[in-house]
Scaffold this motif. Sequence first.
Motif, PDB file in Angstrom:
ATOM      1  N   UNK A  51      10.953  30.430 -11.138  1.00  0.00           N
ATOM      2  CA  UNK A  51      11.727  30.601  -9.907  1.00  0.00           C
ATOM      3  C   UNK A  51      11.386  29.506  -8.903  1.00  0.00           C
ATOM      4  N   UNK A  52      12.345  29.214  -8.051  1.00  0.00           N
ATOM      5  CA  UNK A  52      12.099  28.292  -6.945  1.00  0.00           C
ATOM      6  C   UNK A  52      10.968  28.850  -6.083  1.00  0.00           C
ATOM      7  N   UNK A  53      10.052  28.009  -5.727  1.00  0.00           N
ATOM      8  CA  UNK A  53       8.917  28.426  -4.894  1.00  0.00           C
ATOM      9  C   UNK A  53       7.674  28.762  -5.692  1.00  0.00           C
ATOM     10  N   UNK A  54       7.795  28.856  -7.016  1.00  0.00           N
ATOM     11  CA  UNK A  54       6.642  29.249  -7.841  1.00  0.00           C
ATOM     12  C   UNK A  54       5.507  28.240  -7.744  1.00  0.00           C
ATOM     13  N   UNK A  55       5.827  26.955  -7.713  1.00  0.00           N
ATOM     14  CA  UNK A  55       4.765  25.953  -7.625  1.00  0.00           C
ATOM     15  C   UNK A  55       4.015  26.081  -6.307  1.00  0.00           C
ATOM     16  N   UNK A  56       4.728  26.225  -5.211  1.00  0.00           N
ATOM     17  CA  UNK A  56       4.058  26.390  -3.917  1.00  0.00           C
ATOM     18  C   UNK A  56       3.134  27.592  -3.939  1.00  0.00           C
ATOM     19  N   UNK A  57       3.599  28.674  -4.532  1.00  0.00           N
ATOM     20  CA  UNK A  57       2.790  29.889  -4.621  1.00  0.00           C
ATOM     21  C   UNK A  57       1.539  29.631  -5.455  1.00  0.00           C
ATOM     22  N   UNK A  58       1.692  28.966  -6.593  1.00  0.00           N
ATOM     23  CA  UNK A  58       0.533  28.685  -7.439  1.00  0.00           C
ATOM     24  C   UNK A  58      -0.478  27.787  -6.728  1.00  0.00           C
ATOM     25  N   UNK A  59       0.015  26.772  -6.042  1.00  0.00           N
ATOM     26  CA  UNK A  59      -0.875  25.866  -5.314  1.00  0.00           C
ATOM     27  C   UNK A  59      -1.627  26.623  -4.217  1.00  0.00           C
ATOM     28  N   UNK A  60      -0.926  27.498  -3.506  1.00  0.00           N
ATOM     29  CA  UNK A  60      -1.572  28.267  -2.439  1.00  0.00           C
ATOM     30  C   UNK A  60      -2.573  29.274  -2.996  1.00  0.00           C
ATOM     31  N   UNK A  61      -2.261  29.886  -4.123  1.00  0.00           N
ATOM     32  CA  UNK A  61      -3.216  30.813  -4.746  1.00  0.00           C
ATOM     33  C   UNK A  61      -4.483  30.052  -5.128  1.00  0.00           C
ATOM     34  N   UNK A  62      -4.304  28.894  -5.742  1.00  0.00           N
ATOM     35  CA  UNK A  62      -5.469  28.102  -6.161  1.00  0.00           C
ATOM     36  C   UNK A  62      -6.305  27.666  -4.963  1.00  0.00           C
ATOM     37  N   UNK A  63      -5.653  27.273  -3.902  1.00  0.00           N
ATOM     38  CA  UNK A  63      -6.357  26.782  -2.716  1.00  0.00           C
ATOM     39  C   UNK A  63      -6.921  27.880  -1.833  1.00  0.00           C
ATOM     40  N   UNK A  64      -6.477  29.119  -2.059  1.00  0.00           N
ATOM     41  CA  UNK A  64      -6.890  30.245  -1.219  1.00  0.00           C
ATOM     42  C   UNK A  64      -7.211  31.441  -2.105  1.00  0.00           C
ATOM     43  N   UNK A  65      -8.293  31.334  -2.879  1.00  0.00           N
ATOM     44  CA  UNK A  65      -8.627  32.400  -3.830  1.00  0.00           C
ATOM     45  C   UNK A  65      -8.710  33.765  -3.147  1.00  0.00           C
ATOM     46  N   UNK A  66      -8.129  34.760  -3.801  1.00  0.00           N
ATOM     47  CA  UNK A  66      -8.177  36.114  -3.277  1.00  0.00           C
ATOM     48  C   UNK A  66      -7.126  36.417  -2.230  1.00  0.00           C
ATOM     49  N   UNK A  67      -6.226  35.474  -1.956  1.00  0.00           N
ATOM     50  CA  UNK A  67      -5.184  35.725  -0.956  1.00  0.00           C
ATOM     51  C   UNK A  67      -4.266  36.843  -1.446  1.00  0.00           C
ATOM     52  N   UNK A  68      -3.506  37.399  -0.514  1.00  0.00           N
ATOM     53  CA  UNK A  68      -2.592  38.493  -0.852  1.00  0.00           C
ATOM     54  C   UNK A  68      -1.152  37.989  -0.876  1.00  0.00           C
ATOM     55  N   UNK A  69      -0.278  38.800  -1.467  1.00  0.00           N
ATOM     56  CA  UNK A  69       1.146  38.473  -1.510  1.00  0.00           C
ATOM     57  C   UNK A  69       1.724  38.327  -0.113  1.00  0.00           C
ATOM     58  N   UNK A  70       1.358  39.207   0.792  1.00  0.00           N
ATOM     59  CA  UNK A  70       1.925  39.142   2.141  1.00  0.00           C
ATOM     60  C   UNK A  70       1.441  37.891   2.880  1.00  0.00           C
ATOM     61  N   UNK A  71       0.196  37.479   2.645  1.00  0.00           N
ATOM     62  CA  UNK A  71      -0.291  36.238   3.258  1.00  0.00           C
ATOM     63  C   UNK A  71       0.504  35.042   2.740  1.00  0.00           C
ATOM     64  N   UNK A  72       0.752  35.030   1.439  1.00  0.00           N
ATOM     65  CA  UNK A  72       1.550  33.948   0.854  1.00  0.00           C
ATOM     66  C   UNK A  72       2.964  33.942   1.410  1.00  0.00           C
ATOM     67  N   UNK A  73       3.573  35.107   1.480  1.00  0.00           N
ATOM     68  CA  UNK A  73       4.946  35.206   1.990  1.00  0.00           C
ATOM     69  C   UNK A  73       5.041  34.654   3.407  1.00  0.00           C
ATOM     70  N   UNK A  74       4.078  35.004   4.241  1.00  0.00           N
ATOM     71  CA  UNK A  74       4.066  34.479   5.615  1.00  0.00           C
ATOM     72  C   UNK A  74       3.927  32.960   5.617  1.00  0.00           C
ATOM     73  N   UNK A  75       3.027  32.448   4.798  1.00  0.00           N
ATOM     74  CA  UNK A  75       2.746  31.006   4.799  1.00  0.00           C
ATOM     75  C   UNK A  75       3.955  30.183   4.361  1.00  0.00           C
ATOM     76  N   UNK A  76       4.706  30.669   3.387  1.00  0.00           N
ATOM     77  CA  UNK A  76       5.856  29.907   2.891  1.00  0.00           C
ATOM     78  C   UNK A  76       7.176  30.379   3.509  1.00  0.00           C
ATOM     79  N   UNK A  77       7.093  31.250   4.508  1.00  0.00           N
ATOM     80  CA  UNK A  77       8.276  31.752   5.212  1.00  0.00           C
ATOM     81  C   UNK A  77       9.282  32.369   4.239  1.00  0.00           C
TER      82      UNK A  77
END
Length: 165
Positions: A51-77
């Motif tokens: 899906x579109x946005x998957x790479x950004x999500x993967x990069x953010x997960x790697x850079x922010x271990x233990x982050x939550x879905x809602x934190x990611x959603x906020x960060x990528x708007x």
Amino acid sequence: MSENAQATEGAAVAVRMNWGPLSSAVGTNVRLLRNELVTRIVEAYAPFDLRSGALSVMVLIRGNPGCSQSELAREVAMDDSAMVAIIDELEQRGLARRTRSTTDRRRNSLSLTPEGEALMTEMVGCGTAVERPIRDELSAAELETLIALLRRAYGALMAAPRDRA
């Protein structure tokens, strides 16, 4: 040919018509660049079938271990339901995992699997290749300035109230 003349020549190729007052509009110029980048990125990432946005999500997960879905959603708007769909897909493909937080049982902590790390690295390489003409055209200092200015402009827009006129 001087560096400035080359830059001017490159810019002249990209702009073929008189844009009048829009020639200095931030939105117009960002949109032109964005449209071309998106077209090329979509083509480059098509073989990965994510899906579109998957790479950004993967990069953010790697850079922010233990982050939550809602934190990611906020960060990528992105809205929460779209984020859930991306995380579900990454998890189903064995690229990411959710684990229950040890400090808050209502929260899932996210991490990439080794397969997710490898795929993310490959996709970043594809994205870098798409950006190569821009990186080749600009000096390292210019590229750093461009990124800083784009982030600053984004921050300014995010801090300003929306005009609902």
